[in-house]
Design a protein around this motif. Structure first.
Motif, short mmCIF file in Angstrom:
data_model
loop_
_atom_site.label_atom_id
_atom_site.label_comp_id
_atom_site.label_asym_id
_atom_site.label_seq_id
_atom_site.Cartn_x
_atom_site.Cartn_y
_atom_site.Cartn_z
N UNK A 131 0.87 -1.18 0.00
CA UNK A 131 0.00 0.00 0.00
C UNK A 131 0.90 1.23 0.00
N UNK A 132 0.87 1.98 -1.09
CA UNK A 132 1.72 3.16 -1.21
C UNK A 132 0.96 4.39 -0.73
N UNK A 133 1.46 4.98 0.34
CA UNK A 133 0.90 6.21 0.89
C UNK A 133 1.80 7.35 0.41
N UNK A 134 1.33 8.11 -0.57
CA UNK A 134 2.14 9.15 -1.20
C UNK A 134 1.99 10.46 -0.44
N UNK A 135 3.08 10.92 0.12
CA UNK A 135 3.05 12.13 0.94
C UNK A 135 3.55 13.33 0.15
N UNK A 136 2.81 14.42 0.25
CA UNK A 136 3.30 15.69 -0.26
C UNK A 136 3.54 16.63 0.90
N UNK A 137 4.61 17.39 0.82
CA UNK A 137 5.00 18.28 1.90
C UNK A 137 4.60 19.73 1.64
N UNK A 138 3.59 19.92 0.81
CA UNK A 138 3.17 21.28 0.48
C UNK A 138 2.68 22.06 1.70
N UNK A 139 2.05 21.37 2.65
CA UNK A 139 1.57 22.03 3.86
C UNK A 139 2.55 21.89 5.02
N UNK A 140 3.51 21.01 4.87
CA UNK A 140 4.49 20.76 5.94
C UNK A 140 5.71 21.68 5.79
#
Length: 259
Positions: A131-140
């Protein structure tokens, strides 16, 4: 749909605690958590290495090897995959799947969208069951600009779920849930943000605790030694020596307490 994927479509969101070693993972399982994640900060700190710099590939794989055969579902925080070469990220994912992990978290670090999408595609090609949980750091790491564009690209590349740490505004969360439709949205729990119940109402499907348990453990340890040094009795609960020893042992019957 795998058992881990199904946990993202239950009555409420999947609450995923972040473990940093064998004992913390099995202790979470003993509390009834069917799935446990790892925290890159905790793994890095335990090894004396910096977080988020691709320095802990071996330590992360070693921890996955010890936990992957335990009777709980394991999702691994792999930072950005420990490489900028998609094929190498895919190979790392294959190794995780081989030792029993069922999920992987990949963060983009605000790098090129196309490169992160290629990493996701490489993982799905090398280990389609993960299960690939793709994280974006746009808000981080940023101001939220480009979130939808990045998430759409990652979904197109094969991501099973998406993760937007730092997103706490209820209106933005609700709008993102509607945009994603059936793709599970993962947010990072914040003590200053919405409660778990509120996140449930907003349609969030996964709530990660990240490094919070590790940092709270450090905080409790510091509080205890300060209280003792000041001549006071430390407050708060502490597991018994026997419990901590049992959680630290591979193959111990305590592993199954949470199943």
């Amino acid at each position: 749909m795998t058992g881990f994927a199904e946990l993202h479509h239950g009555a409420g969101p999947l609450l995923l605690p972040g473990a940093w070693d064998h004992a913390s993972a099995t202790a979470f399982a003993a509390e009834g958590f069917r799935a446990v994640g790892t925290t890159s900060l905790g793994v890095a700190a335990a090894a004396g290495l910096p977080d988020g710099t691709s320095a802990t590939r071996d330590e992360t794989l070693r921890l996955a090897l010890t936990l992957g055969s335990a009777p709980f579902l394991l999702s691994v925080d792999a930072e950005g995959g420990y490489s900028e070469v998609p094929e190498e990220v895919g190979e790392f994912a294959r190794l995780l799947a081989a030792v029993g992990a069922v999920g992987i978290n990949l963060e983009d670090g605000l790098g090129p969208v196309e490169r992160h999408a290629a990493k996701i595609a490489a993982v799905k090609a090398a280990a389609p069951e993960l299960f690939v949980n793709a994280r974006t750091d746009t808000c981080w790491l940023g101001d939220g600009e480009g979130t939808l564009r990045r998430l759409d690209a990652y979904r197109e590349a094969g991501a099973d779920g998406v993760f937007v740490p730092g997103l706490t505004d209820p209106r933005r969360i609700a709008a993102l849930v509607r945009h994603l439709d059936e793709v599970p949205l993962n947010v990072l729990y914040s003590p200053a943000g919405p409660t778990l119940g509120r996140l449930t109402d907003l349609g969030v499907r996964r709530v990660s605790l990240g490094s919070l348990p590790y940092r709270r453990a450090l905080g409790a340890a510091l509080e205890a030694v300060r209280e003792i040094r000041a001549g006071r009795t430390p407050r708060g609960a502490a597991p018994s020596y026997a419990d901590a020893d049992a959680w630290a042992r591979r193959g111990d019957p305590a592993h199954s307490a949470g199943r």
